[in-house]
Motif scaffolding. Structure first.
Motif: not given
Length: 254
Positions: A19, A50, A77, A115, A117, A148-150, A158, A175, A177, A240
């Motif tokens: 991405s 994005h 995303l 997706g 954040a 997808i996490t920061q 997590y 997922i 990050g 990710h």
């Protein structure tokens, strides 16, 4: 050139997707869409587009989605994004107010997989993990299919996020990050991006090698590798990597 070199170096690792972001504040959108189209056309990894709400009308968002669709990019995303300079969030007069609205908008524009954040560390604007969880649940109910996490540096954060979401009946893949620290100047920037200071143990390990840039990158990769192993053993569906258009650290970690 740096971006293409990174894509070429990472493609042999067979990533599930790549991405290209255009900045949380919506900057460089046109360049990013061009880059995404080029990667998608190259026969390389699956490409995720994005999209943010910042500074864009609904018409402009629809135009961006049309460009992605034309390039064969059907995974998006979708994040709200932050205002340029970090000012107070203000929606575009003809735009959308948050990521939940953006998810609904994208789903209404076509057959996109969306997706969003997620935050292992609480979002800095509220510091309320329960509110973060409710917002993520709202986004899933709006049509989001993965998150997808920061970035974060403590595996237990997590695990807490996943447990919280599963307790709410949310079963989408989340997922983690991962962003390896490659130089000491990043430390304060990381705290700003993640909403939390780097753990003292991480800072100590990075500073222990002084100004040796190669050693700092190696230690940063070690720290990220240890976190990655912990996450995968704990059931994470994948990882990710925030590569910052570079490949060396990510290749070392993998």
């Amino acid at each position: 050139p740096i971006l293409w070199a990174a894509v070429e170096a990472l493609t042999p690792l067979e990533p599930s997707f790549v991405s290209v972001t255009y900045g949380a504040n919506g900057s460089r959108r046109d360049r990013t869409i061009r880059a995404t189209r080029r990667i998608a056309a190259s026969g390389g990894p699956l490409t995720v587009g994005h999209l943010t709400c910042v500074g864009q009308s609904k018409a402009e968002l629809a135009e961006a989605l049309a460009e992605y669709r034309e390039a064969g990019v059907t995974n998006i995303l979708a994040i709200r994004g932050d205002m340029p300079g970090g000012g107070e969030w203000t929606a575009h007069p003809d735009g959308l107010a948050n990521a939940t609205e953006l998810v609904k908008f994208v789903k209404a524009e076509g057959e996109f997989c969306v997706g969003v954040a997620a935050f292992a560390n609480p979002h800095e604007t509220s510091n309320d993990p329960d509110l973060d969880a409710q917002i993520l649940l709202d986004e899933v109910e709006a049509g989001a299919e993965f998150a997808i996490t920061q970035l974060f540096f403590e595996g237990e954060r997590y695990g807490e996020l996943v447990s919280r979401m599963r307790g709410l009946g949310c079963e989408i893949p989340i997922i983690p990050g991962i962003m390896p620290v490659t130089n000491l100047a990043q430390i304060e920037r990381f705290a700003e991006l993640s909403g939390a200071d780097l753990p003292a143990s991480v800072v100590e390990r990075l500073r222990s090698v002084g100004d040796d840039r190669a050693a700092v990158r190696h230690v940063g990769a070690e720290i990220a590798s240890e976190l990655s192993v912990t996450l995968l053993r704990g059931g994470a569906p994948g990882l990710h990597f925030f590569t910052q258009n570079r490949s060396t650290a990510t290749r070392e970690i993998v």
